[in-house]
Every structure is written in structure tokens, then in C-alpha cells.
Design an enzyme around this catalytic site. Sequence first.
Site, PDB file in Angstrom:
ATOM      1  N   GLU A  44      33.043  39.009  51.738  1.00 33.80           N
ATOM      2  CA  GLU A  44      33.158  38.730  50.424  1.00 33.80           C
ATOM      3  C   GLU A  44      31.751  37.874  50.085  1.00 33.80           C
ATOM      4  O   GLU A  44      31.191  37.777  49.064  1.00 33.80           O
ATOM      5  CB  GLU A  44      34.291  37.763  50.064  1.00 33.80           C
ATOM      6  N   CYS A  76      37.824  28.615  42.909  1.00 37.44           N
ATOM      7  CA  CYS A  76      38.056  29.970  42.865  1.00 37.44           C
ATOM      8  C   CYS A  76      38.912  30.431  41.797  1.00 37.44           C
ATOM      9  O   CYS A  76      39.438  31.839  41.528  1.00 37.44           O
ATOM     10  CB  CYS A  76      38.411  30.675  44.177  1.00 37.44           C
ATOM     11  N   HIS A 116      34.694  34.492  38.772  1.00 36.13           N
ATOM     12  CA  HIS A 116      33.398  34.618  39.599  1.00 36.13           C
ATOM     13  C   HIS A 116      33.209  36.053  40.391  1.00 36.13           C
ATOM     14  O   HIS A 116      34.263  36.735  40.403  1.00 36.13           O
ATOM     15  CB  HIS A 116      33.248  33.382  40.846  1.00 36.13           C
ATOM     16  N   HIS A 124      32.063  46.997  39.708  1.00 32.92           N
ATOM     17  CA  HIS A 124      31.925  46.392  38.397  1.00 32.92           C
ATOM     18  C   HIS A 124      33.096  46.379  37.427  1.00 32.92           C
ATOM     19  O   HIS A 124      33.159  46.716  36.188  1.00 32.92           O
ATOM     20  CB  HIS A 124      30.747  47.313  37.564  1.00 32.92           C
TER      21      HIS A 124
END
Length: 148
Positions: A130, A37, A41, A78
Site C-alpha cells: 500500500e 485513514c 486518500h 482509478h
Amino acid sequence: MLQQIYPSAPHDYSYELNKDFQFDAAHFVPSEAAGKCQRIHGHTYYANVTVAGDELDESGFLVNFALIKELIHGRFDHTLLNDDSASFDGENPDRFPTTEVVARTVWELVQAYLDGMPNKPVCLQVYLRETPTSYCIYRPKRKAASHE
């Protein structure tokens, strides 16, 4: 997210509303302990915001559903969450854009908006998924939620 059941936050308010929405965002966790992580990503985050109160506004709403969505979707959809320096910080682990911190940040943004409303509703919890198998629920301590 049709007919999703969320854990409920106990309360004594007359009204409770829940708003579901989603947003797509990328992030990375700037810590070696984050493993993979650490790399940029993305996720499709699914959120549910629970708002409660005793009084309706001049439109007969506790709060307009569309405004809750726009506060968060309009800000984070976004985007690279790490770029939002008002919400997240790459130096302070308490402000890394982890699922926990994103959920808390959603609560902070929603509650700040609600604090300006004359009928004073409160955000009781934020549920943030998530991945299909991982989610976080943020519930502020009662004192923070009720502004006692």
C-alpha cells in the site's frame, strides 16, 4: 517492481507463476480507530499474485498473465474502493477496504476466476503493498486454497 523478491508460499505443485501489477485507488476506513485513514486518500497499490498448479491449459499456460492483471486492474484502478459494494462494506469491519481486506478480496476474485478453468490452478497468495513501507500478504488456509 523489477526483481522484487516476495515471501513464497510452500507447495507441491509443478508450476508456479507470479504476476506483478499496480493500480491506483482511493479509499477510507470507516472506523474511528483508523485515525487519519478515516478520510479519503489514495495509494498506488503494488500487487503480486501467486498461482500454482499441475496442469497447463490448451494454450500451454497455467493461466494467462494478462487475465490476472485485468481481473484486478480493470476493476479497481482509478476508483474509490468504498464504492465497490460487491467487494467492500462500510458497516462490516471484515469488509472495510483495509490493505488486509483488499488483499483478501484480490485473492477471492482471482480464485473465483481460476475455479472456472479446466486445469484448476489455485491462487496461493496475494502480496499487496500500500505504501513504500507497508504491505500485507494474504494466504488462505490450505483447505480454502486447495478446495479439499
